[in-house]
Design a protein around this motif. Sequence first.
Motif, short mmCIF file in Angstrom:
data_model
loop_
_atom_site.label_atom_id
_atom_site.label_comp_id
_atom_site.label_asym_id
_atom_site.label_seq_id
_atom_site.Cartn_x
_atom_site.Cartn_y
_atom_site.Cartn_z
N LEU A 1 0.83 -1.20 0.00
CA LEU A 1 0.00 0.00 0.00
C LEU A 1 0.87 1.26 0.00
N LYS A 2 1.93 1.25 0.79
CA LYS A 2 2.83 2.41 0.84
C LYS A 2 3.53 2.61 -0.50
N LYS A 3 3.86 1.51 -1.17
CA LYS A 3 4.51 1.59 -2.48
C LYS A 3 3.58 2.24 -3.51
N VAL A 4 2.31 1.84 -3.50
CA VAL A 4 1.40 2.40 -4.50
C VAL A 4 1.10 3.87 -4.20
N ILE B 1 -7.08 1.86 -8.05
CA ILE B 1 -7.19 1.17 -9.34
C ILE B 1 -5.91 0.42 -9.67
N LEU B 2 -4.76 1.03 -9.39
CA LEU B 2 -3.49 0.35 -9.67
C LEU B 2 -3.36 -0.93 -8.86
N LEU B 3 -3.87 -0.93 -7.64
CA LEU B 3 -3.84 -2.15 -6.83
C LEU B 3 -4.67 -3.27 -7.45
N LEU B 4 -5.74 -2.91 -8.15
CA LEU B 4 -6.59 -3.91 -8.78
C LEU B 4 -5.90 -4.59 -9.96
N ASP B 5 -4.92 -3.88 -10.56
CA ASP B 5 -4.12 -4.44 -11.65
C ASP B 5 -4.98 -4.96 -12.81
N HIS C 1 2.63 9.66 -5.88
CA HIS C 1 3.21 10.88 -5.33
C HIS C 1 2.39 11.41 -4.16
N LEU C 2 1.96 10.50 -3.28
CA LEU C 2 1.14 10.90 -2.14
C LEU C 2 1.82 10.47 -0.85
N ASP C 3 2.27 11.45 -0.10
CA ASP C 3 2.97 11.20 1.16
C ASP C 3 1.98 11.32 2.31
N LYS C 4 1.19 10.27 2.51
CA LYS C 4 0.19 10.24 3.57
C LYS C 4 0.30 8.93 4.34
#
Length: 220
Positions: free
Chosen positions: A112-115, A145-149, A120-123
């Motif tokens: 999750l931190k990688k995505v 969406i990227l996590l869903l691949d 570009h979200l530092d949260k």
Amino acid sequence: MNESTFHIHQLHYKNILSIDDLSIPSGMITCIIGESGSGKTTLLKMLNHMISPESGDIEIEGRSVFEWNPVELRREVVMMAQTPVMFGGTVKDNLLIGLRFSEKPAVTDARLKKVLKDVHLDKALDEESDALSGGEKQRVSLARILLLDPPVLLLDEPSSALDEETTQFIMKKLAEFVKNNKKTLVMITHSTAVVRAFADHIIEINKGQVVRESEHIEQQ
């Protein structure tokens, strides 16, 4: 042109769209451009059957959109609306909910931190989603969406709430994701800079009709 992910035949929808023949190639970044109100978002929604054409057909990987199970189709062809959909809870909750809806296994916090870094979200993962700005919500939605691949990504103005530097960073990551994983990306954008830098294929729509297709945008 490469094999098509989408092929549109004689498509008509109210007085909004009228497209005789259009193919969208696989494994490429296709940008849909045109003035506001020209029918771009309606077309995007038709590509995963959120809207049905009044006549004509859309073939998706050689199958009519009407032959697809809608749930199956929307797991293969995932759309991100211009206004990001956010849920109550934390950033982590919002990232994982897409996987849960798609019946895919959860992933580690490290993933999750990688995505989040990719968009570009530092949260922090435990930050409440209602504390996020519009641009931050847009990036969480994209990360989900990227996590869903999925094989195909449909993005409606994914950088509308982002500054130019963030847009370029995220689009570079998206382009790498598409090319390295042989994905298909179809996106609506008003950013000429995005089109110039990243589009493999451009479709221009005006008053519901395709007025131009090209493999690269002409230099102004």
